[in-house]
Scaffold this motif. Structure first.
Motif, PDB file in Angstrom:
ATOM      1  N   LYS A  93      44.732  40.932  55.544  1.00  8.91           N
ATOM      2  CA  LYS A  93      44.024  41.513  54.797  1.00  8.91           C
ATOM      3  C   LYS A  93      44.117  41.367  53.352  1.00  8.91           C
ATOM      4  O   LYS A  93      43.583  40.878  52.672  1.00  8.91           O
ATOM      5  N   GLU A  94      44.498  42.141  52.029  1.00  6.93           N
ATOM      6  CA  GLU A  94      45.542  41.493  51.335  1.00  6.93           C
ATOM      7  C   GLU A  94      45.650  40.293  51.198  1.00  6.93           C
ATOM      8  O   GLU A  94      45.445  39.658  49.766  1.00  6.93           O
ATOM      9  N   LYS A 131      41.922  39.210  50.353  1.00  6.99           N
ATOM     10  CA  LYS A 131      41.192  39.727  49.254  1.00  6.99           C
ATOM     11  C   LYS A 131      41.818  38.933  47.650  1.00  6.99           C
ATOM     12  O   LYS A 131      41.029  38.650  47.046  1.00  6.99           O
ATOM     13  N   ASP A 189      40.149  37.001  45.005  1.00 10.03           N
ATOM     14  CA  ASP A 189      40.367  37.431  43.953  1.00 10.03           C
ATOM     15  C   ASP A 189      40.825  35.821  42.866  1.00 10.03           C
ATOM     16  O   ASP A 189      40.078  36.433  41.862  1.00 10.03           O
TER      17      ASP A 189
END
Length: 367
Positions: free
Chosen positions: A344-345, A348, A352
């Motif tokens: 998930k990171e 993200k 970003d």
């Protein structure tokens, strides 16, 4: 297996041309390496002769040469009107002769693989203004009949660095390159930045061996894209300093890292570069957490389709996370080993970067 990011076909890519050279060219029926895509399509559009000048390392280097040639093969298979061939370069002294003989030999387009050929391409292209050239990993430098095909691989490297920092058990990771040139150091910059970002977000202190973006001249390099023994020894030296994940950016020389991982007996894992390592170097797949990729094959294939339609691209193309020109490959055998939160990171972080919330500072990024 699902991936964090799948690499899709990119937008327009470059111009090419044809001919003979120092080493015997290979045509679409006799050349090995790369691989065809799909079934043979219908001949459409303009008949073009497209020629590729490879860098050192051979067509089966498991990296940029092989992946670029795969795009040629896929384009030719989809449209038999696209006739292809390649010539390998045994050393940098072959660059200009190979490019020149292709330019003289009736090629509509000549694609040069690797930024080391940029000056040679520009010089030859100026002498043959009616031939379309394309340069992978370099800009067109203002030469009208040269199309630059570049990739902001600092973005893919950033994700690889974040992944490595999230997976290390020793708190030490490493990266090393073939030569200290922008197409190599851009990956290493991104990797370093990804680790620093992870450290800041997680309040950790994962160390990076072999490279520091702030000290551009003091990294670890094999001096070759082919020397696997050197690649193995460099990687083993990093393991002796505590690294349990290494990111080699060195073409076929990086296969030495695979040999080092095998010899380490489970103490070392890798992140591959340019291509999906589990496809291009399948014998080492069990050690590849993922790969930081650039979609060379998709870019070359798209370029050739446009060229066959009579639309030779001009200027420069820069592949990025936004258009899936770069990214991370599937996790393959590590799919169940990469924590869900880390996945998930990574998603993200990708979003970003695309949105500009994460600013990558590598000085090697395409302008």
């Amino acid at each position: 297996m699902r991936s964090v990011m799948k690499i899709a076909a990119v937008s327009a890519v470059a111009a090419m041309a044809l001919a003979g050279c120092g080493s015997k060219p290979a045509d679409s029926s006799s050349a090995s390496g790369g691989g065809d895509a799909g079934t043979t399509g219908k001949a459409t559009g303009k008949k073009i002769s497209a020629c590729m000048v490879l860098d050192t390392g051979g067509v089966d280097d498991k990296s940029f040469n092989e992946n670029s040639w795969a795009g040629m093969q896929a384009a030719s298979k989809a449209n038999p009107n696209i006739k292809i061939k390649y010539v390998p370069s045994n050393s940098s002294s072959d660059y200009t002769p190979n490019l020149t003989k292709y330019a003289q030999g009736g090629c509509d387009s000549v694609i040069a693989v690797g930024g080391l050929m940029q000056k040679n391409v520009d010089q030859v292209a100026k002498r043959y203004p009616k031939v379309h050239f394309a340069e992978i990993d370099a800009s067109s430098a203002g030469v009208k009949n040269v199309y630059g095909i570049e990739y902001n691989t600092a973005e893919a490297g950033f994700l690889a660095g974040y992944l490595a920092a999230g997976m290390t058990k020793t708190g030490t990771v490493g990266t090393w390159g073939g030569l200290s040139i922008p197409p190599v150091t851009i990956y290493m910059d991104g990797f370093w930045e990804g680790v620093q970002y992870y450290n800041k977000a997680k309040k950790k202190d994962v160390k990076v061996l072999g490279w520091n973006e702030k000290k551009q001249k003091s990294g670890t390099f094999s001096g070759s894209f082919t020397d696997q023994n050197k690649g193995k020894s460099i990687t083993q030296a990093m393991v002796s300093q505590g690294a349990d994940i290494v990111f080699p950016v060195a073409g076929a020389a990086g296969l030495g890292a695979g040999a080092a991982a095998k010899a380490a007996g489970g103490k070392l894992n890798l992140i591959w570069v340019d291509t999906d390592g589990c496809e291009s170097a399948a014998n080492y797949c069990k050690y590849f957490i993922s790969s930081a990729t650039k979609n060379l094959s998709g870019g070359v294939e798209t370029y050739l389709k446009n060229a066959s339609d009579g639309k030779f691209p001009t200027g420069n193309y820069v592949g990025s996370l936004k258009d899936k020109g770069v990214g991370l490959s599937p996790f393959h055998e590590f799919e169940s080993k990469v924590p869900a939160d880390l996945k998930k990171e990574l998603k993200k972080a990708e979003a970003d970067i695309v949105a500009g919330k994460i600013k990558i500072t590598s000085p090697a990024q395409p302008k």
